[in-house]
Write a protein that holds these residues in place. Structure first.
Motif, PDB file in Angstrom:
ATOM      1  N   CYS A  16       0.823  -1.212   0.000  1.00 55.28           N
ATOM      2  CA  CYS A  16       0.000   0.000   0.000  1.00 55.28           C
ATOM      3  C   CYS A  16       0.856   1.261   0.000  1.00 55.28           C
ATOM      4  O   CYS A  16       0.517   2.250  -0.668  1.00 55.28           O
ATOM      5  N   ALA A  28      -4.982   5.493  -1.486  1.00 56.65           N
ATOM      6  CA  ALA A  28      -4.305   4.202  -1.340  1.00 56.65           C
ATOM      7  C   ALA A  28      -4.742   3.468  -0.076  1.00 56.65           C
ATOM      8  O   ALA A  28      -4.707   2.229  -0.027  1.00 56.65           O
ATOM      9  N   LEU A  31      -7.059   0.573  -0.200  1.00 57.47           N
ATOM     10  CA  LEU A  31      -6.554  -0.679  -0.753  1.00 57.47           C
ATOM     11  C   LEU A  31      -6.232  -1.698   0.337  1.00 57.47           C
ATOM     12  O   LEU A  31      -6.335  -2.901   0.105  1.00 57.47           O
ATOM     13  N   ALA A  89      -8.830  -0.507  -7.569  1.00 61.95           N
ATOM     14  CA  ALA A  89      -7.765  -1.079  -6.748  1.00 61.95           C
ATOM     15  C   ALA A  89      -6.827  -1.929  -7.590  1.00 61.95           C
ATOM     16  O   ALA A  89      -5.595  -1.840  -7.461  1.00 61.95           O
ATOM     17  N   CYS A  90      -7.394  -2.743  -8.462  1.00 58.92           N
ATOM     18  CA  CYS A  90      -6.570  -3.620  -9.294  1.00 58.92           C
ATOM     19  C   CYS A  90      -5.721  -2.824 -10.270  1.00 58.92           C
ATOM     20  O   CYS A  90      -4.576  -3.208 -10.560  1.00 58.92           O
ATOM     21  N   ARG A  92      -4.427   0.083  -9.701  1.00 58.26           N
ATOM     22  CA  ARG A  92      -3.294   0.604  -8.928  1.00 58.26           C
ATOM     23  C   ARG A  92      -2.189  -0.442  -8.797  1.00 58.26           C
ATOM     24  O   ARG A  92      -1.003  -0.137  -8.929  1.00 58.26           O
TER      25      ARG A  92
END
Length: 217
Positions: A16, A28, A31, A89-90, A92
């Motif tokens: 993260c 972030a 996440l 999220a994916c 990132r």
């Protein structure tokens, strides 16, 4: 599986922190709970892969080993995508893997249960059919051509600067020699594929499956 110098919690926090540094949009922190919910499953997939690779110590994951961490980031993103469908999220995690390791491996792509990355820099992988025990080296490319994607069998080795493109069916145990492109072509399997004259491909039988050099089969 032993996490060298990490715990599951510290590894999640480490990832993260890397995402926060790469994409400093203040999001972030969202996440972390996603990673914690999916990390055990992702690490189990990593462990299966590590245990199969001959040159890696079974049952040990080193976050400072670039190839292992590269595959961990893929498995983590793909697991989150499978389970929760969180594209932001994916994405990132995909961007982090691309920035750290120079690989273009989208989280929606279904990689095999076991594969090995020799050097990740310049690898570009499209949505295709990937067989188990795949070996990838730097600047190897799998791509579509006019919407057609390759089908790659088990135990295929792609040496540096190789490509498998379009309506290609690469048979089990095919070894693509350095610098060779397989474009809308088939290979018979259990062969070394190298460049012939006038763009032709030459397929020479191999005595032993190349995958045995890399994997505990």
């Amino acid at each position: 599986m032993e996490l060298i110098d990490q715990t599951p919690e510290s590894l999640a926090a480490y990832t993260c922190a890397q995402v926060a540094a790469l994409v400093p949009d203040g999001k972030a922190e969202t996440l972390l709970p996603l990673i914690m919910r999916n990390q055990a499953q992702a690490l189990a997939r990593v462990e299966r892969c590590i245990n199969a690779v001959r040159m890696w110590h079974p049952g040990r994951f080193n976050y400072l080993h670039s190839s292992q961490y590269c595959q961990y980031l893929y498995y983590l993103a793909n697991t989150i995508w499978r389970n929760e469908g969180d594209a932001r999220a994916c994405t990132r995690l995909f961007l982090l893997n691309k920035a750290l390791n120079g690989i273009d491996l989208f989280y929606e792509i279904e990689m095999p249960e076991v594969f090995f990355i020799g050097h990740s820099v310049g690898i570009v992988l499209a949505k295709a059919t990937y067989g188990n025990y795949l070996v990838l080296y730097q600047n190897s490319t799998v791509g579509k051509n006019h919407g057609a994607a390759p089908v790659i069998g088990d135990g295929v080795v792609m040496y540096p600067n190789t490509a498998i493109i379009g309506r290609s069916h690469v048979g089990n145990g095919s070894v693509i020699a350095q610098g060779v492109s397989v474009i809308n072509r088939d290979t018979p399997g259990d062969c070394l594929v190298y460049a012939g004259n006038a763009g032709d491909l030459v397929c020479k039988p191999v005595r032993e499956p190349a995958a045995e050099e890399y994997f505990r089969l």
